[in-house]
Write a protein that holds these residues in place. Structure first.
Motif, short mmCIF file in Angstrom:
data_model
loop_
_atom_site.label_atom_id
_atom_site.label_comp_id
_atom_site.label_asym_id
_atom_site.label_seq_id
_atom_site.Cartn_x
_atom_site.Cartn_y
_atom_site.Cartn_z
N GLU A 62 -56.18 18.85 -1.94
CA GLU A 62 -56.44 19.01 -0.52
C GLU A 62 -56.72 17.62 0.04
O GLU A 62 -57.86 17.18 0.09
CB GLU A 62 -57.62 19.95 -0.30
CG GLU A 62 -57.39 21.34 -0.88
CD GLU A 62 -58.67 22.15 -1.00
OE1 GLU A 62 -58.78 23.17 -0.30
OE2 GLU A 62 -59.55 21.74 -1.79
N PRO A 63 -55.66 16.90 0.43
CA PRO A 63 -55.81 15.48 0.79
C PRO A 63 -56.81 15.27 1.92
O PRO A 63 -56.76 15.95 2.96
CB PRO A 63 -54.40 15.08 1.22
CG PRO A 63 -53.50 16.07 0.57
CD PRO A 63 -54.26 17.34 0.51
N GLU A 64 -57.71 14.32 1.72
CA GLU A 64 -58.64 13.95 2.78
C GLU A 64 -57.96 13.00 3.75
O GLU A 64 -57.01 12.29 3.41
CB GLU A 64 -59.88 13.28 2.18
CG GLU A 64 -60.71 14.21 1.31
CD GLU A 64 -62.01 13.57 0.87
OE1 GLU A 64 -62.67 12.92 1.72
OE2 GLU A 64 -62.36 13.72 -0.31
N ARG A 92 -59.47 16.39 13.51
CA ARG A 92 -59.53 17.57 12.66
C ARG A 92 -59.59 17.21 11.19
O ARG A 92 -60.29 17.86 10.40
CB ARG A 92 -58.31 18.46 12.90
CG ARG A 92 -58.14 18.93 14.33
CD ARG A 92 -56.94 19.82 14.46
NE ARG A 92 -57.22 21.16 13.98
CZ ARG A 92 -56.30 22.10 13.78
NH1 ARG A 92 -55.03 21.82 14.01
NH2 ARG A 92 -56.63 23.29 13.35
N GLY A 93 -58.85 16.15 10.82
CA GLY A 93 -58.73 15.81 9.41
C GLY A 93 -60.01 15.37 8.75
O GLY A 93 -60.15 15.48 7.53
N LEU A 94 -60.96 14.86 9.53
CA LEU A 94 -62.24 14.46 8.95
C LEU A 94 -63.14 15.65 8.65
O LEU A 94 -64.13 15.51 7.92
CB LEU A 94 -62.96 13.50 9.90
CG LEU A 94 -62.33 12.12 10.08
CD1 LEU A 94 -63.10 11.30 11.11
CD2 LEU A 94 -62.27 11.37 8.75
N LEU A 95 -62.79 16.83 9.19
CA LEU A 95 -63.66 17.99 9.05
C LEU A 95 -63.06 19.13 8.23
O LEU A 95 -63.80 19.89 7.60
CB LEU A 95 -64.01 18.54 10.44
CG LEU A 95 -64.80 17.60 11.35
CD1 LEU A 95 -64.98 18.23 12.73
CD2 LEU A 95 -66.16 17.27 10.74
N THR A 96 -61.73 19.25 8.23
CA THR A 96 -61.11 20.41 7.60
C THR A 96 -59.76 20.03 7.02
O THR A 96 -59.05 19.20 7.60
CB THR A 96 -60.95 21.56 8.61
OG1 THR A 96 -60.40 22.71 7.97
CG2 THR A 96 -60.07 21.17 9.77
N PRO A 97 -59.37 20.60 5.89
CA PRO A 97 -58.09 20.22 5.28
C PRO A 97 -56.90 20.71 6.08
O PRO A 97 -56.92 21.81 6.64
CB PRO A 97 -58.14 20.87 3.89
CG PRO A 97 -59.08 22.03 4.05
CD PRO A 97 -60.10 21.58 5.06
N GLY A 98 -55.85 19.89 6.11
CA GLY A 98 -54.63 20.27 6.81
C GLY A 98 -53.47 20.56 5.88
O GLY A 98 -52.48 21.17 6.29
N THR A 99 -53.58 20.13 4.63
CA THR A 99 -52.49 20.26 3.66
C THR A 99 -53.02 20.79 2.34
O THR A 99 -54.11 20.39 1.90
CB THR A 99 -51.81 18.90 3.43
OG1 THR A 99 -51.24 18.45 4.66
CG2 THR A 99 -50.72 18.99 2.38
#
Length: 279
Positions: free
Chosen positions: A245-247, A263-270
């Motif tokens: 789950e890339p940060e 969004r990416g600093l708080l929740t996974p996108g991939t």
């Protein structure tokens, strides 16, 4: 809602209505193939420099295969990319000594692949086809992968995974990245509006874009939960070895559809799955 792939995280067709409805395999294939043919030029123009002519990124966060090592050693291996687009990832595999082949539903994406073959000097044999009927003999490949490619656009996902099993050799590897399943609870908004859940995570009804005048389906994505993916893999004899789950990386400010630093600093996108077929 996410509408992605490398296949297209920033896909925003014009003049469509967004809804959730059940859509089968044939309708999904017709809609997505035509959509990608329309969108391919814009996609390659907008994201080509980020992807690289012979680059391999697993998603909008920019995680590369050189960093992730999800495919393992590819030198001397036969490798199939499902949902290859213009073949950037397969071209990278070729630079590492692998014998990669691409497959995509979009003729226009494959045309861009031929252009990049000439410009880069690294050619990738590619075919027009679908994940549910891979045009290859059984036991043809050591590795099959899909980087935001075909799998989340397929209705008959069991058939697609059965095809992967068929073309893999015993002990072969499957690696694929998709929109992180938890993202389906949130609006596809790169700003603060995308931080509040608005829909059930367990609602698996496909995301659909339709022509408001004709009701023709123009684009489809199919959602499965993390548990669904684990069960699908296990039922076909795969052992899940890694789930990445890339940060969101420091200094990475690129906005790509619903993917963003906010969004990416708080929740996974991939989500990136790595699974080996038991011998």
């Amino acid at each position: 809602m996410p509408t992605s792939t490398p296949a297209a995280p920033d896909h925003e067709p014009q003049s469509v209505a967004v809804e959730r409805r059940d859509v089968g395999e044939q309708e999904s294939r017709r809609a997505n193939g035509a959509d990608w043919d329309r969108y391919a030029d814009e996609y390659q123009s907008t994201h080509g420099s980020f992807l690289g002519d012979a680059g391999f990124v697993w998603g909008p966060e920019g995680l590369t295969e050189a960093e992730a090592g999800a495919l393992g050693e590819v030198r001397g291996k036969d490798v199939l990319e499902v949902g290859s687009g213009a073949g950037q990832c397969s071209r990278w595999v070729r630079t590492q000594g692998g014998r990669s082949i691409g497959l995509d539903l979009s003729h226009r994406q494959l045309q861009h692949g031929r252009r990049l073959d000439a410009e880069s000097g690294v050619s990738v044999p590619s075919v027009l086809g679908t994940a549910t009927a891979l045009p290859f003999a059984a036991g043809s490949f050591d590795v099959v992968f899909s980087s935001f490619g075909a799998l989340q656009f397929v209705s008959e996902i069991g058939t697609a995974l059965d095809e992967v099993v068929r073309v893999l050799r015993p002990g072969g590897r499957l690696a694929f990245s998709i929109t992180h399943p938890t993202r389906w609870s949130f609006p596809d908004d790169p700003g603060e509006g995308g931080l509040t859940a608005t829909q059930s995570y367990w609602d698996r009804t496909p995301y659909v874009e339709v022509d408001p005048e004709t009701d023709e389906v123009r684009y489809v994505e199919h959602h499965r939960t993390l548990g669904d993916w684990v069960a699908l893999l296990a039922d076909r004899g795969f052992a899940l070895t890694r789930l990445l789950e890339p940060e969101w990386p420091a200094g990475h400010d690129r906005v790509w559809g619903g993917w963003s630093r906010t969004r990416g600093l708080l929740t996974p996108g991939t989500a990136l799955f790595v699974a080996d077929l038991r011998s």
